[in-house]
Design a protein around this motif. Structure first.
Motif, PDB file in Angstrom:
ATOM      1  N   ARG A 176       1.733  -5.281   1.321  1.00 21.17           N
ATOM      2  CA  ARG A 176       0.963  -4.633   2.393  1.00 21.17           C
ATOM      3  C   ARG A 176       1.498  -5.068   3.750  1.00 21.17           C
TER       4      ARG A 176
ATOM      5  N   GLU B  38      -4.011   3.380  -3.052  1.00 21.40           N
ATOM      6  CA  GLU B  38      -5.363   2.987  -3.453  1.00 21.40           C
ATOM      7  C   GLU B  38      -6.013   4.175  -4.139  1.00 21.40           C
ATOM      8  N   ASP B  39      -6.732   3.914  -5.197  1.00 19.76           N
ATOM      9  CA  ASP B  39      -7.355   4.957  -6.011  1.00 19.76           C
ATOM     10  C   ASP B  39      -8.410   5.757  -5.248  1.00 19.76           C
ATOM     11  N   TRP B  40      -9.093   5.122  -4.314  1.00 14.24           N
ATOM     12  CA  TRP B  40     -10.168   5.765  -3.569  1.00 14.24           C
ATOM     13  C   TRP B  40      -9.666   6.718  -2.488  1.00 14.24           C
ATOM     14  N   CYS B  41      -8.395   6.652  -2.152  1.00 13.36           N
ATOM     15  CA  CYS B  41      -7.821   7.379  -1.018  1.00 13.36           C
ATOM     16  C   CYS B  41      -7.472   8.824  -1.383  1.00 13.36           C
TER      17      CYS B  41
ATOM     18  N   CYS C 141      -3.762   9.518  -1.237  1.00 13.44           N
ATOM     19  CA  CYS C 141      -3.068   8.944  -2.394  1.00 13.44           C
ATOM     20  C   CYS C 141      -3.303   9.785  -3.640  1.00 13.44           C
TER      21      CYS C 141
ATOM     22  N   LEU D  38      -1.371  -1.407  -5.912  1.00 13.95           N
ATOM     23  CA  LEU D  38      -2.590  -1.293  -5.122  1.00 13.95           C
ATOM     24  C   LEU D  38      -2.409  -2.146  -3.870  1.00 13.95           C
ATOM     25  N   ARG D  39      -2.494  -1.503  -2.745  1.00  8.70           N
ATOM     26  CA  ARG D  39      -2.232  -2.165  -1.462  1.00  8.70           C
ATOM     27  C   ARG D  39      -3.098  -3.408  -1.272  1.00  8.70           C
ATOM     28  N   ASP D  40      -4.381  -3.283  -1.562  1.00  5.61           N
ATOM     29  CA  ASP D  40      -5.287  -4.390  -1.272  1.00  5.61           C
ATOM     30  C   ASP D  40      -5.127  -5.562  -2.241  1.00  5.61           C
TER      31      ASP D  40
END
Length: 160
Positions: A84, A51-54, A57, A76-78
């Motif tokens: 996932r 995920e880009d926000w992590c 990551c 992207l996991r979500d």
């Protein structure tokens, strides 16, 4: 577990991930500073749930991209609930999760980040740092975490 090759092929390359990322400059900086040692030849493909926000990551993606090149695909996991669920750790859906595959798309090993050294740092630092200060201290140690990732991958892929 054997992965359907079409699933892997549907993932993003590193450049494709960069094009979508809100953290492109940081990812490019970490890529430039990543170790250049390639993954072992027995690793034909890598599926990466990210995920880009992590922050974990943000560090692991460039290290993997430099080590695996075109052999890595990012998901992207979500946005990929089937992956996932397939690659969760117990009840946890961890990012980053890297699945190392052989030429027949059979799983060789699975790595759940961040590296243990980074986990220990975060556990200790959370008692004295918070917010932006914690993130800056964490990212400042990128070379240490990049090396720790590579060491953990080597142990997974080349057991004694």
């Amino acid at each position: 577990m054997v992965l359907d090759p079409s699933v892997w092929a549907s993932g993003l390359t590193f450049s494709g991930f960069l094009a979508l990322s809100r953290k492109r400059a940081l990812l490019e900086e970490f890529y430039a500073r990543s170790p250049g040692t390639p993954l072992p030849e027995g690793v034909a493909f890598v599926l990466a749930l990210v995920e880009d926000w992590c922050p974990d990551c943000q560090q692991a993606i460039p290290v993997l991209a430099k080590a695996a090149g075109e052999r890595a695909r990012f998901f992207l996991r979500d946005q990929n609930p089937h992956l996932r669920e397939a690659y969760r750790l117990g009840e946890k859906r961890i990012v980053p999760t890297f699945v190392f595959l052989d030429g027949g798309f059979r799983e060789l090993a699975r790595w759940y980040g961040p590296p243990q050294a980074a986990r220990a740092f975060l556990q200790e630092a959370r008692g004295r740092l918070a917010g932006r200060a914690l993130l800056e201290a964490y990212h400042a140690r990128f070379p240490q975490w990049a090396e720790a990732m590579r060491e953990e991958w080597a142990r997974l892929l080349n057991p004694p």
